[in-house]
Motif scaffolding. Structure first.
Motif, PDB file in Angstrom:
ATOM      1  N   UNK A 239      23.437  42.623  46.272  1.00  0.00           N
ATOM      2  CA  UNK A 239      24.522  43.347  46.925  1.00  0.00           C
ATOM      3  C   UNK A 239      25.783  42.497  46.851  1.00  0.00           C
ATOM      4  N   UNK A 240      26.620  42.786  45.873  1.00  0.00           N
ATOM      5  CA  UNK A 240      27.844  42.008  45.670  1.00  0.00           C
ATOM      6  C   UNK A 240      28.834  42.258  46.799  1.00  0.00           C
ATOM      7  N   UNK A 241      29.408  41.172  47.318  1.00  0.00           N
ATOM      8  CA  UNK A 241      30.374  41.278  48.398  1.00  0.00           C
ATOM      9  C   UNK A 241      31.600  40.416  48.087  1.00  0.00           C
ATOM     10  N   UNK A 242      32.766  41.012  48.202  1.00  0.00           N
ATOM     11  CA  UNK A 242      34.014  40.316  47.890  1.00  0.00           C
ATOM     12  C   UNK A 242      34.217  39.072  48.745  1.00  0.00           C
ATOM     13  N   UNK A 243      33.665  39.091  49.933  1.00  0.00           N
ATOM     14  CA  UNK A 243      33.836  37.999  50.881  1.00  0.00           C
ATOM     15  C   UNK A 243      33.372  36.664  50.303  1.00  0.00           C
ATOM     16  N   UNK A 244      32.411  36.692  49.392  1.00  0.00           N
ATOM     17  CA  UNK A 244      31.852  35.462  48.845  1.00  0.00           C
ATOM     18  C   UNK A 244      32.331  35.184  47.425  1.00  0.00           C
ATOM     19  N   UNK A 245      33.398  35.832  47.005  1.00  0.00           N
ATOM     20  CA  UNK A 245      33.944  35.608  45.672  1.00  0.00           C
ATOM     21  C   UNK A 245      35.242  34.829  45.762  1.00  0.00           C
ATOM     22  N   UNK A 246      35.433  33.894  44.851  1.00  0.00           N
ATOM     23  CA  UNK A 246      36.656  33.102  44.809  1.00  0.00           C
ATOM     24  C   UNK A 246      37.785  33.937  44.228  1.00  0.00           C
ATOM     25  N   UNK A 247      38.879  34.041  44.964  1.00  0.00           N
ATOM     26  CA  UNK A 247      40.005  34.857  44.486  1.00  0.00           C
ATOM     27  C   UNK A 247      40.550  34.322  43.175  1.00  0.00           C
ATOM     28  N   UNK A 248      40.627  33.005  43.045  1.00  0.00           N
ATOM     29  CA  UNK A 248      41.215  32.404  41.838  1.00  0.00           C
ATOM     30  C   UNK A 248      40.397  32.708  40.587  1.00  0.00           C
ATOM     31  N   UNK A 249      39.109  33.055  40.753  1.00  0.00           N
ATOM     32  CA  UNK A 249      38.249  33.321  39.607  1.00  0.00           C
ATOM     33  C   UNK A 249      38.313  34.775  39.145  1.00  0.00           C
ATOM     34  N   UNK A 250      39.104  35.591  39.836  1.00  0.00           N
ATOM     35  CA  UNK A 250      39.155  37.006  39.481  1.00  0.00           C
ATOM     36  C   UNK A 250      40.005  37.295  38.253  1.00  0.00           C
ATOM     37  N   UNK A 251      40.852  36.358  37.853  1.00  0.00           N
ATOM     38  CA  UNK A 251      41.740  36.621  36.728  1.00  0.00           C
ATOM     39  C   UNK A 251      42.096  35.323  36.021  1.00  0.00           C
ATOM     40  N   UNK A 252      42.646  35.450  34.811  1.00  0.00           N
ATOM     41  CA  UNK A 252      43.119  34.291  34.054  1.00  0.00           C
ATOM     42  C   UNK A 252      44.296  34.713  33.200  1.00  0.00           C
ATOM     43  N   UNK A 253      45.064  33.746  32.780  1.00  0.00           N
ATOM     44  CA  UNK A 253      46.187  34.045  31.890  1.00  0.00           C
ATOM     45  C   UNK A 253      45.664  34.322  30.490  1.00  0.00           C
TER      46      UNK A 253
END
Length: 255
Positions: A239-253
């Protein structure tokens, strides 16, 4: 001192008029750069005393809760350019003079988070901790260590120091506004691989110091067990939950 990291102390306050002054006066001012107090809708003279002490004060429009208070504390500390943020309760339960010991491991590059542990020195029961709170603390700490794979003496301290990187990457704004906020942050910190160190911090128990009731502590305990259950589901990809995800890892240049 040249090259010293900028240290900001944040004080989440609610009806702290009786202890705010003595807490602030005990802070070693030469070791910090700024003190920020967030008043969470106090009904006593907390705001007035904070102004008399010339603190930088932010006032909530209403009572948002302990976790909601910390969200404002950390947001404003980051805006202030803090490189290390120390959370200190204004109830004088934790010793402000130990602040240099709390931030030293972060300054030395040995840790990202430092917890002031009440269980690394003299008996906390002798210091005044109620026996039922002691047993609950020991039980929950044991369960948390088992689930998170850690060996911490205590998870439930209110005296903590964070590096700027931790507060930038941990999605603390997604956490609860209630007391379980502290534990949600620690679960996030462990999950994202940040280094935690503990230092011994004696505490004081007296009538003016804030203390949760037996009922509130019981609710708090069950909320932690529910948090750990949700984390296990996320950790096992059930059960994936945003609360335990690092915001900085959501995107890259894009290259």
């Amino acid at each position: 001192m040249p090259n010293r990291k900028k240290i900001v102390v944040v004080m989440p306050a609610y009806n702290a008029a009786k202890t705010l002054r003595i807490t602030y006066e005990a802070i070693p001012k030469d070791n910090i750069d700024r003190v920020i107090l967030v008043d969470d809708g106090s009904k006593d003279e907390t705001l007035q005393i904070a102004k008399e002490l010339k603190l930088e004060v932010f006032v909530h429009a209403r009572n948002f809760g302990y976790g909601g208070n910390q969200k404002t504390c950390y947001t404003e500390a980051l805006k202030a350019g803090a490189e290390i943020v120390v959370m200190l309760h204004p109830d004088y339960q934790y010793d402000p003079t130990l602040l240099p010991e709390l931030v030293a491991p972060i300054e030395a590059g040995e840790a990202d988070v430092v917890l002031g542990s009440r269980f690394m020195g003299d008996s906390v029961v002798k210091q005044g901790m109620p026996w039922w709170k002691y047993l609950g603390n020991r039980f929950l700490t044991r369960v948390q260590n088992r689930v998170l794979g850690q060996y911490l003496r205590e998870y439930h301290t209110g005296y903590r120091a964070f590096s700027r990187k931790v507060l930038e990457e941990v999605p603390f704004l997604l956490n609860s506004d209630n007391f379980v906020f502290d534990q949600e942050m620690l679960v996030q910190i462990v999950h994202l691989g940040f280094r935690i160190k503990e230092v011994p911090v004696p505490t004081r128990y007296f009538p003016e110091a804030s203390s949760a009731s037996f009922v509130a502590s019981t609710v708090y305990g069950f909320s932690i067990l529910w948090l750990l259950a949700r984390y296990e589901l996320h950790h096992r990809s059930l059960l994936t939950q945003k609360q335990f995800e690092c915001f900085a890892a959501r995107y890259r240049r894009a290259e």
